[in-house]
Scaffold this motif. Structure first.
Motif, mmCIF file in Angstrom:
data_model
loop_
_atom_site.group_PDB
_atom_site.id
_atom_site.type_symbol
_atom_site.label_atom_id
_atom_site.label_comp_id
_atom_site.label_asym_id
_atom_site.label_seq_id
_atom_site.Cartn_x
_atom_site.Cartn_y
_atom_site.Cartn_z
ATOM 1 N N GLU A 69 19.857 9.584 33.807
ATOM 2 C CA GLU A 69 18.988 10.580 33.174
ATOM 3 C C GLU A 69 17.631 9.980 32.817
ATOM 4 N N TYR A 70 17.640 8.754 32.283
ATOM 5 C CA TYR A 70 16.404 8.038 31.957
ATOM 6 C C TYR A 70 16.710 6.548 31.965
ATOM 7 N N PHE A 71 15.707 5.700 31.671
ATOM 8 C CA PHE A 71 15.848 4.271 31.929
ATOM 9 C C PHE A 71 15.194 3.444 30.826
ATOM 10 N N HIS A 72 15.816 2.317 30.522
ATOM 11 C CA HIS A 72 15.286 1.399 29.515
ATOM 12 C C HIS A 72 13.909 0.919 29.966
ATOM 13 N N ALA A 73 12.926 1.060 29.080
ATOM 14 C CA ALA A 73 11.543 0.805 29.472
ATOM 15 C C ALA A 73 11.241 -0.661 29.708
ATOM 16 N N ASP A 74 12.038 -1.546 29.151
ATOM 17 C CA ASP A 74 11.755 -2.981 29.283
ATOM 18 C C ASP A 74 12.651 -3.677 30.295
ATOM 19 N N THR A 75 13.854 -3.146 30.540
ATOM 20 C CA THR A 75 14.776 -3.780 31.481
ATOM 21 C C THR A 75 15.048 -2.940 32.717
ATOM 22 N N GLY A 76 14.801 -1.623 32.628
ATOM 23 C CA GLY A 76 15.099 -0.725 33.738
ATOM 24 C C GLY A 76 16.523 -0.217 33.753
ATOM 25 N N LYS A 77 17.359 -0.628 32.809
ATOM 26 C CA LYS A 77 18.761 -0.210 32.801
ATOM 27 C C LYS A 77 18.877 1.305 32.703
ATOM 28 N N GLY A 78 19.802 1.870 33.492
ATOM 29 C CA GLY A 78 20.033 3.306 33.437
ATOM 30 C C GLY A 78 20.686 3.721 32.147
ATOM 31 N N LEU A 79 20.245 4.854 31.578
ATOM 32 C CA LEU A 79 20.721 5.346 30.290
ATOM 33 C C LEU A 79 20.981 6.849 30.370
ATOM 34 N N GLY A 80 21.633 7.363 29.324
ATOM 35 C CA GLY A 80 21.904 8.793 29.294
ATOM 36 C C GLY A 80 22.948 9.161 30.334
ATOM 37 N N ALA A 81 22.891 10.391 30.809
ATOM 38 C CA ALA A 81 23.843 10.839 31.816
ATOM 39 C C ALA A 81 23.737 9.959 33.056
ATOM 40 N N SER A 82 24.878 9.467 33.527
ATOM 41 C CA SER A 82 24.849 8.477 34.606
ATOM 42 C C SER A 82 24.734 9.086 35.985
ATOM 43 N N HIS A 83 24.915 10.379 36.133
ATOM 44 C CA HIS A 83 24.796 11.020 37.435
ATOM 45 C C HIS A 83 23.751 12.137 37.403
ATOM 46 N N GLN A 84 22.707 11.958 36.575
ATOM 47 C CA GLN A 84 21.648 12.962 36.480
ATOM 48 C C GLN A 84 20.775 12.864 37.732
ATOM 49 N N THR A 85 21.382 13.153 38.847
ATOM 50 C CA THR A 85 20.627 13.043 40.084
ATOM 51 C C THR A 85 19.626 14.174 40.240
ATOM 52 N N GLY A 86 19.701 15.192 39.382
ATOM 53 C CA GLY A 86 18.806 16.328 39.511
ATOM 54 C C GLY A 86 17.351 15.939 39.584
ATOM 55 N N TRP A 87 16.775 15.560 38.440
ATOM 56 C CA TRP A 87 15.351 15.228 38.509
ATOM 57 C C TRP A 87 15.135 13.769 38.930
#
Length: 896
Positions: free
Chosen positions: A853-871
């Motif tokens: 869904e979104y990503f850690h601004a300093d590491t790039g790690k994926g956050l929030g919904a893990s399959h938010q492939t929509g946007w």
């Protein structure tokens, strides 16, 4: 440009013809149906608690079904999905598990690992990977540990429990291949990744959605066994919509039958059906053979395989769902050939979509992004009137509901296949999510993208007052108005690929969006001064106050982002109107309306006059802020450097001078307005100052203000991250924003990862992370601005680096940083995995890419919904290159 005639393109062409059914069967089964608003009949609206995961295996759903790698027909009469049991779990694995909003320390959270590996638009070929532990699934541990953790601690994930240690898990690959429109093959490949042989129960399951319990005159359908044929067990399905269908299970496994009815005795202590929804679970896990029907009939049935898989080995289960009645021929004779053909045809199709010069890694990212987008199509059924009033023969819902959630949306009736943000964490559509989905969708399935945009504008979706339904939790909430932007983008993609502009589509969208635009103007401009406020507006917890709720005192918050979205909306509708005016001069008049709306909004945002002591633009800082206006006349700038100050960049378009000459009525009115209202055009519209290619510019920011805003945006100490543009400036890591409001201090800190606040359940954070949709719009805006300013206009990027770039080069740089989230870097890692060796260094994991869904601004790690492939699937558009033009009013493909 016409599409090459691959087999999948031919199926797409056939699917447009009435009575062609290539789209009838697809991955339309949700990943989660429990804990949703639709299934909530409580008095307090606590959907997660009213229908928890523990009820899901025993309780029939009212509105739609869920399952693992499930498919169904487009009205979800009958479903097919995968069920597993490792011999250790307390229940069958029939659906993916995760935490509800009150259980997770950062809100609801999926606790499984599955990956959408491939999909074609007609669902002629689908492939999904699910990683299933061989040890007992740690349900209780996940709930208890996450409940103990604070919002400042990381989430406790499934891999942290140790169940995947020593590779003691199965890779379960599920493939579907269509031999015809009503002939679907299911191939299940189980690979034992562990060091020892292990057994696995595999139960491909068919069932009817329960509609008979909610209607007094609905007949119960039937599944029943037929004699084996060709070394296959046979299940007959008597459907009401499609006639008789047959399911063939290779290898004559035993068939288990029960009913898709609620086990009222287990859940509520009330006598109920002899065979209930959880009957197969009780038969396999508990050994209770009395829980399934010995007469081999029901509304839910499974073929029961027990596979012994050697270490490092694999086993295959083959199932066929077809119209072909049992015969002496072997139903699996052509099975492998069909599967291979569909895989090859999928490769050929994506060979026309994915640029040949992409690296293998980038091509893999792009294809998996499309796969997730296509897998996340779902049958969505919700009749709000019936939900509010209750079903015939059933107790009436609680009286509190009539004045509660969605009570003003009684007209809404949804019964369609819809593109979902994520079928587990967000198994419901959202207006602005859907708009973003449609842009990458148009690259592979333009017709579906156009139908999705039109669907949400239909009378049974759009409110009679013109509002679009926001999302299931509260349809009356407000999402950013990006529907017009998406419609124009889809129109452009379709026109450029086919060579034929779909003017009918554009007109249908435009007429309905006129109603929606009027709703915005009438409902969200508190002071009638063209500055907008009062809404969710997609940015969740970005500010000090919950902007979904009215202020608790006499006053309102004028929003930089809300006003900017409306300025962008005006330009989007202006662009559409001018395109339509090329075909029908009557649209010139309405084009003038949106041109003037844009000027009024832009002027109000940036002009400081006697009637407004302060506005949204802070001249001293060179940035846009929200303004809090209180009933006592006090006005306060909310000086948070956040995405709300960058969204004004979205409101930009260039004007093609050649087209302007072809629209004399619009041109006369425009120049009359500029002559008699020159103050509006001083720094907003540069129509009389031609830029590159003799173009005019519509923009909230002129060249000097643009330079000031970009100075912040491109500063790595502020907004510019290694992975895109942050939602909140890193400046607030050093200097948090604090305001005293009603005797309490309210604080905003830079939070690059998960949210530390409970606003919106705590599983969504705009106080620092990278969000794809707004980054994508920033890239578009920069390209459009470059189209006007050209190569002579350069800015320092990064700020303070001494490197100077054109705006197009800045756009490309941001796009590269976004792509870096998913691509393998020089260190051999994908940042989306968060530098976790268990994922990055293991080839059994690293090739499978999550689209968060979104990503850690300093590491790039994926956050929030893990399959938010929509946007997040917008990454496919970026990897495809500059496929989308700058936002230009008028022109055609040749002008780009």
């Amino acid at each position: 440009m016409s599409q090459p005639p691959t087999a999948e393109h031919q199926r797409l062409a056939e699917a447009r013809v009435p009575n062609s059914h290539w789209r009838r069967w697809g991955p339309y089964v949700s990943d989660r149906a429990w804990g949703t608003v639709r299934e909530d009949y409580s008095t307090d609206g606590r959907a997660w608690e009213y229908f928890p995961h523990d009820h899901a295996r025993s309780r029939a759903y009212r509105w739609n079904e869920d399952g693992i790698a499930g498919i169904s027909d487009r009205k979800q009469e009958i479903c097919f999905a995968l069920t597993l049991w490792n011999g250790q779990d307390p229940i069958l694995k029939e659906r993916f598990f995760g935490l509800s909003g009150t259980e997770g320390n950062h809100g609801e959270d999926l606790k499984e690992y599955y990956f959408h590996e491939d999909a074609t638009p007609t669902h002629s070929y689908l492939r999904l990977l699910y990683k299933y532990p061989q040890r007992a699934y740690p349900y209780a541990d996940l709930v208890a540990t996450n409940r103990r953790r604070t919002r400042q601690e990381p989430e406790y994930e499934l891999i942290d429990t140790g169940v995947f240690d020593d590779h003691r898990y199965f890779d379960v690959f599920v493939e579907y291949a269509k031999a015809g429109t009503d002939d679907v093959l299911m191939r299940i490949t189980v690979v034992n990744r562990g060091p020892e042989a292990a057994s696995l129960h595999v139960l491909p399951t068919a069932w009817f959605r329960n509609i008979w319990s909610w209607s007094v005159d609905e007949e119960r359908p039937c599944l029943h066994a037929r004699p084996p044929v060709g070394a296959a067990s046979v299940l007959q399905a008597d459907t009401s919509s499609y006639g008789t269908r047959y399911v063939y299970f290779e290898g004559t496994p035993p068939l288990l039958f029960t009913e898709n009815d609620t086990n009222t005795r287990k859940l509520f202590g009330i006598d109920g059906p002899a065979y209930a929804k959880d009957g197969i679970n009780d038969h396999v896990v508990d050994g209770n053979r009395a829980a399934t029907n010995p007469e081999a009939r029901g509304t839910k049935a499974s073929g029961h395989y027990v596979l012994d898989v050697p270490a490092g080995g694999e086993a295959v289960v083959r199932v066929r769902f077809t119209t072909d009645a049992p015969a002496r021929s072997v139903p699996f004779a052509d099975f492998d050939a069909v599967c291979a053909a569909r895989r090859n045809e999928a490769d050929a199709f994506y060979g026309t979509v994915i640029p040949a010069d992409l690296s293998a890694d980038a091509a893999q990212v792009m294809r998996q992004a499309f796969a997730g987008l296509l897998w996340n199509q779902q049958f969505y059924h919700f009749d709000v009137k019936t939900w509010l009033d209750g079903d015939p023969g059933h107790p009436r819902p609680p009286a509190e509901r009539r004045a509660g959630r969605n009570a003003d949306w009684r007209h809404l009736y949804n019964d369609d296949i819809i593109s979902m943000p994520d079928k587990w964490e967000y198994p419901w559509y959202a207006a602005w999510d859907l708009a973003f989905h449609c842009v990458p969708l148009a690259l592979v399935d333009t017709e579906f993208a156009k139908r999705q945009l039109l669907l949400i504008l239909r009378e049974w979706y759009m409110h009679p007052n013109g509002q679009l339904p926001s999302y299931e939790w509260n349809f009356a909430d407000v999402n950013p108005p990006v529907h017009a932007w998406a419609a124009w983008r889809v129109y452009e993609i379709d026109r450029d690929r086919t060579g034929t502009p779909d003017i009918t589509f554009l007109k249908r969208v435009f007429h309905k969006l006129m109603l929606n635009f009027t709703w915005w103007v009438n409902r969200k401009d508190e002071g009638g001064n063209n500055v907008f406020e009062g809404g969710f507006l997609g940015l969740d917890n970005i500010g000090v106050f919950d902007r979904s709720q009215p202020l608790s005192t006499d006053g309102h918050l004028e929003q930089s982002d809300g006003s900017s979205w409306m300025a962008m909306y005006s330009l989007n509708l202006l662009t559409i109107a001018l395109e339509l005016a090329r075909h029908d001069p009557a649209f010139e008049d309405v084009a003038t309306k949106f041109w003037e709306h844009f000027l009024y909004i832009s002027y109000a945002m940036g002009h400081q006059g006697a009637d407004r002591d302060i506005n949204l633009w802070d001249e001293a800082d060179g940035f846009f802020y929200d303004v809090l206006r209180l009933g006592n006349g006090q006005q306060v700038r909310v000086k948070i450097r956040s995405m709300v100050g960058l969204i004004p960049l979205f409101a930009v378009a260039t004007l093609d001078s050649a087209q302007l000459d072809s629209l004399p009525a619009f041109m006369r009115r425009m120049f009359w307005f500029l002559e008699h209202r020159p103050e509006f055009a001083a720094s907003i519209a540069r129509v009389r100052v031609p830029g590159q290619g003799e173009r005019g510019l519509f923009s909230i920011v002129g060249p000097e203000r643009l330079r000031q805003v970009l100075g912040y945006m491109l500063d790595e100490r502020e907004f510019l991250s290694p992975f895109g543009i942050r939602a909140l400036s890193r400046h607030h890591e050093r200097e948090p924003f604090v305001v005293t409001w009603q005797d309490a201090n309210h604080r905003v800190d830079y939070e690059p990862g998960e949210s530390g606040t409970s606003l919106f359940g705590g599983n969504s954070n705009w106080r620092g992370p990278i969000w794809f949709p707004v980054n994508y719009l920033l890239i578009e805006s920069l390209r459009t601005l470059h189209q006007y300013f050209g190569d002579d206009y350069r800015v320092e990027c990064p700020t303070g680096s001494g490197e100077w770039m054109t705006l197009a080069e800045v756009a490309d740089e941001i796009a590269r940083r976004l792509a870096r989230l998913f691509l393998v870097g020089r260190d051999g890692r994908r940042p989306v995995w968060g530098r976790d060796d268990r994922f990055d260094r293991d080839p059994l994991w690293s090739a499978h890419i999550p689209f968060h869904e979104y990503f850690h601004a300093d590491t790039g790690k994926g956050l929030g919904a893990s399959h938010q492939t929509g946007w997040t699937s917008l990454i496919a558009c970026l990897l495809a290159g500059n496929m989308l033009s700058p936002f230009t009013t008028g022109g055609d493909a040749s002008s780009r």
